[in-house]
Structures are given as structure tokens and as C-alpha cells.
Design an enzyme around this catalytic site. Sequence first.
Site, PDB file in Angstrom:
ATOM      1  N   ASP A  64      -6.034  34.994 -39.405  1.00 37.00           N
ATOM      2  CA  ASP A  64      -5.859  36.370 -39.848  1.00 37.00           C
ATOM      3  C   ASP A  64      -4.775  36.441 -40.926  1.00 37.00           C
ATOM      4  OD1 ASP A  64      -6.268  39.089 -39.950  1.00 37.00           O
ATOM      5  OD2 ASP A  64      -5.892  39.445 -37.822  1.00 37.00           O
ATOM      6  N   ASP A  77     -12.616  45.541 -39.079  1.00 33.70           N
ATOM      7  CA  ASP A  77     -12.084  45.934 -37.773  1.00 33.70           C
ATOM      8  C   ASP A  77     -12.824  47.135 -37.204  1.00 33.70           C
ATOM      9  OD1 ASP A  77     -10.201  43.931 -37.776  1.00 33.70           O
ATOM     10  OD2 ASP A  77      -8.546  45.203 -38.436  1.00 33.70           O
TER      11      ASP A  77
END
Length: 692
Positions: free
Chosen positions: A444, A512
Amino acid sequence: MIAFDEPTGTWVLSTPASSYALRRGEDGPRHVYWGPRLPPERIARLPVRARARDEIIGDELPGEGGERFGLAALRLAFADGTRAVDWVHSGHEIDGGHLVIRLSDRHHPVRLELHYRVHEDTDVLERWAVLRHTGTDEPVAVERFDAAAWTLPPRPDYRRSHVTGEWSAEFQLHRAPVAHGETTIVTRQGTARHQSNPWLMVDTGEATEEHGEVWSVALAWSGTWRITTRRTPGDDLVITAGAGHDGTVRRLDPGTEIRTPPCLGLYSRGGFGETSRRWHSFVRQHILPRPDEPRPVLYNSWEGTWFDVNEATVRELATAAASLGVELFVLDDGWFAGRTTDAAGLGDWWPDPDRFPHGLGPLIAEVHRLGMRFGLWVEPEMVNPDSDLYRAHPDWVLHMPHRPRTEIRNQLVLNFARPDVVTWAHTWLDRLLRDNAVDFLKWDMNRPFTEAGWPAGPDPQRLWFAHTEGVYTILDRLRADHPRLRMETCASGGGRVDLGILRRTDQAWTSDNTDPVDRIAIQHGFSQLYPALIMGSWASQSPNPLNNRPTPLRFRMHVAMAGVLGISGDLRTWSTVDIAEAATLIAQYKQIRPIVQHGHLYRLTPTDHDVTAVQYVTDDRAESVVLIWRRFSRPSRATRPLRLAGLDPAATYTTPDGSHHGGDVLLHHGIDPDLPPGDHASTLVRLRRSGS
């Protein structure tokens, strides 16, 4: 195939369906042709469109000097104040599908190489450039160094397509006329981020999914970048693309070189659909490290635990995930030292002793016993000020003297342009993988650069480029040393998805936002360039944790089945009915997975229609899968037949219920979507050619 016509000095690069040509000039090569494939001997007789009224156009990499008033793809500043370049041809070399053209400045000690590569199995053309300082004295300031300039033939109604967005709304497709003058899409945030993605498509203003000329370019780079279109009053159009942004000036020292990332171009006559399918094939054949592997069905723990992570809870989730048929269990954020909120712990990469008193080993062993692979979330480029790492090395972050250090998400960015930081990151990642049987890393990168300085660095502005190169170095070393490791690129969702990072990872986290209604548009934009094989798609909780929208499990699963299927949420709270339905749908996905992940995509409807559908077809047209979604029902509007694509019109196709459909009927009339009533309805249609 690359041919060179000596009398005219013309190079012709031929792909299966297109040709690209350039011609040797007194001060560098000029563009000749880019379009449908033509015989090289005919292209060699074409004139060079080297001028547009009062200026020179068509340079393969335009610099400054002479009657050049457009955008300089190469901008240099020499120590004596000179900014113009004056090239002389220094030779060329053809090695199979690789062409190198060499240029030298008549006075200053710089040399430029223009590289081109074609492949026999794709229409994508690769280009990059190398700039060398051949002198021994003063450095040269490199203010801009794009990978390529692409000259398109004059057309009156050019239109551009690209994606824009923001966090949770990535890959929103936009189409608009190309304005006269210069228009730039750019990122200055360190990576591609959510606001843009490094590709651009241009058509003649009339292209559809099925028809029309489309030229497209994509940059294989994961740092800051810019793509500029320049349209002249005479409707000439030039696209330049390269790494960096305004203000990122690099120093080229004597004896050194700078190499651009690849910029790739594609011409298609089959509209946006064919353009996408050719890009998808190229990504599978020439970009991804393991393109033939089926991507596993995964479960990700983030929406199931948030920061309330401990071994007992994760074991419960793993047991539930295994019962669904999940193949890869990914432990997300919250597993390492001090990480109970997003305000602490980043940089201290060892299992939290309170929540994992015996380390990760027992949990990983249990996940493997349950028949799943084990994955782990990491964010190596970031540090919390509340961490042992930052307290020990505050100079390791991007910062400027006498300026505050801006925190976003309570984080600062580690400077991966520094070799010592790269060594530290590789060391702990390598140890993590050697000490634990980790099969998968979710890498990430959650925030942009601020105060992007390097006070002690030899060339502070180079960090914009060297940081990305440092990330590449680590990924390349990890894959070489741990060949079983598979990786996912993530940056607060789809903030770092590009052809550069995909050379080193196996899939991408798309957004997301797991709401299926929003995901239809996100996945539509993603699919313009990137294939379903890498598109991570989760079926999550209902109501959705982001926007609180309730949707049926079947709808959530069918939307997620258009890519690499994943499951998220707190499975401990799912009803027995939902658990059973999810297990059935996961089993169904595994049956259609080869078609979805490796088939050819057809986008059957625009995303603003009430009923939206995508179709996947195998190479031999023997099997097909159609996913159909109704976002919102309108009682006054009847559902119409859905016309399919890509099938054999002479064949008969059979559905699992035994009904038969002629391929020509499916193509020209369509199939009844047969959707259940109400909002958020969906269905999956599988077709198999009779006799296959």
C-alpha cells in the site's frame, strides 16, 4: 518487423495491423505515418509533413531551436546559457524488433538515443529515450525529458478520452473534444494517485465501442508524470508523454545518462472496445510477471476487523473464509507493533507482541492448514512520527529545511531515493518473508508527497524519479529472491496503477469503494486499459461501510465477479443464508474464472444505462460469460434484448439450463436479460458452443 529504406532514409515499423514510420532529417528524425498497416515501400514514398505554416512539426522528440514554437519534449540548459539543441545523425541500429537512432549535438557533449520496439504478437509500439553526457566539464540541467512525442494525422474533430477521479471514485471516464493549443494531464503527488492515470486515447470524434480510429498512448511509470496534447490551427495533433512534472529539474553530470521510462502507443480501427482488448492482450503477454496464473479468490480482513486485530479474531475469520471456498486469506492493517490506530506503528514492522504473542507463524500455519494461502498488508514507504523508526531516523523522510513536515493520515513519506532507506526496507521485507511462510504481499501507499526535499542529497530534485526507482528495486529483488511470492499494488485504492508497477506485481486494488453500484463505473474506466486479470474486486458488507447503501449479496458478488473476486467484511456476522449463497457463487466464479480473467472483454452498454453488462469470450469463441446488472428499476421502461458480441455467428450456443441460441441471433437480436424485479438486480449467463 522493422524495415529501412536507404534512398529516402525512412524507417518503417510494422505490427500485425498497423505501421509507424519516421524519416531521417538533417537535425533529427521526423514523423511520416501512423495508421493501418501499409507496405513499407509505399510508406517510403510518402512526404514528410515537417511544417505547419510558420513552424516545424513532426519531430520524434522535439527540443528547442529553430522554428519550433510548440512544446519541447526535451528541454536542456547548458552551462554557457544555451538552451537550443542542434542534432546531427550519428547512425542507427536494427536488432530484430528493436530500432535505435543515435543523435549528437554539433557543439555540446550530449548524445541522444531514440529507442523503438515492436512485437510480432501485438500492435503496441514501445518507445523510450536515453540522454548521455559525453564531456568532462560542467553538468547539464535537464528541465524536461519526455519518453516520446507522437504525431497524429490532421483530423478536424479530434476527441480525447482519459480517466479522472478522487479517492473512492477512481477511473471515471471522460471524453471531450481536443482543444486547440496545449492541454496537459499531470500528477505532482509522487505517484499516479486517484486524480488521473497515465494514459490517453484520441479518436476522430466519431468512434464507438465497435467502430472508429483510436490512437492511444500509455506511460509505464509509477511516479509523477505528464501527458500533453497540442493541437495546431491546422489540426495537427502531437502527444508528448514523460516522467516528472514542472520544476523537477535533474542534473546530468559528465559520464552519466538518464533513461526515460517506456511510453507505449497503439493504433486501432475497431473503436474503443478493440483498443481495450489489444491493450489487455499486451499487458498479459508483455507486462505481467505471471500472466497465465489464475488469480485466487481472496478474503481481506480490513472491513472485518478494522484496527481491532488479534490472533483469535483472525483465526475465526480464516475459518469462515475457508468454508466459503476462499483460496487466499489476506491479513490487512493492524498486525504490527503499536498499530491500534492509524496514528502509530508505521515503520516498526514486527508482529505486535500483545496481539500475536507467538508471532505470525501459528496463524499462518492455521491458514495453510485450512487450505488457503496467506497474504499480508504492508506500507513500506510510510512512517508514523509515533514510531521507533522515526525517532531513530527523522532525516529519512521527505522534508525541507526550516519548513514544517506536513502529516497526512498521521504519516510522513520515507525517502526511497536514499540508498540506505532502500536497504533498510528491503532488509525487513526480506526477513519478514524468510521468517514467515507469506505467500502474498499487499503493498500500500496511502499519501502523496509534501515538502519533497532531500537536504543532504546530491541532486535533491532527482528524488521525484529516484524514489520510484527505489520502489522498483525492492520489488524486483523480492520477486527474484522469493519466486513463490505474489503481490498486489495498492495506494488508498487505485492510486498507483500503471504499466510500470504492473511489471512487478500480479494484480491491483482498484478502489477502496466496494459499493457495487459505484463499482460499475469504476470498473468500466479501469477496463479501458487494464484487463480483468488484475482488477481486484470485493463483495463486501451490506449496508456498504463507505456510503451505507444496502444491496443484495447476489448483486455485490456479480459485480465483483467481473474481475479478481474478493470477499470482505465481518463474516462472523453473516447469516447462514448469505454464507451458503456466497459459497455457491464463489464455486460458480471458479468455473468461469478462466473466461473472465483470460478472455476478451466486450463492454455491451454504457455505464449510465439502467441495465449494464459486460461479456467475456474465449480466444476460440467456444465459451462466453455475460454479467448483467440493473442498478435501478424503472417500472415504465421494459427491459430490451441485450445484443452480445465476439461470438461465432455460424455456431449454436447452449446455456446451462439446456436452451439453445444461434450465434447470429445473439449478435444481431440479443438475449433476454431475465433479471429479477427491483433495484440492484443481476444475473450471469454462461454460453458454450454446441459440440465444444
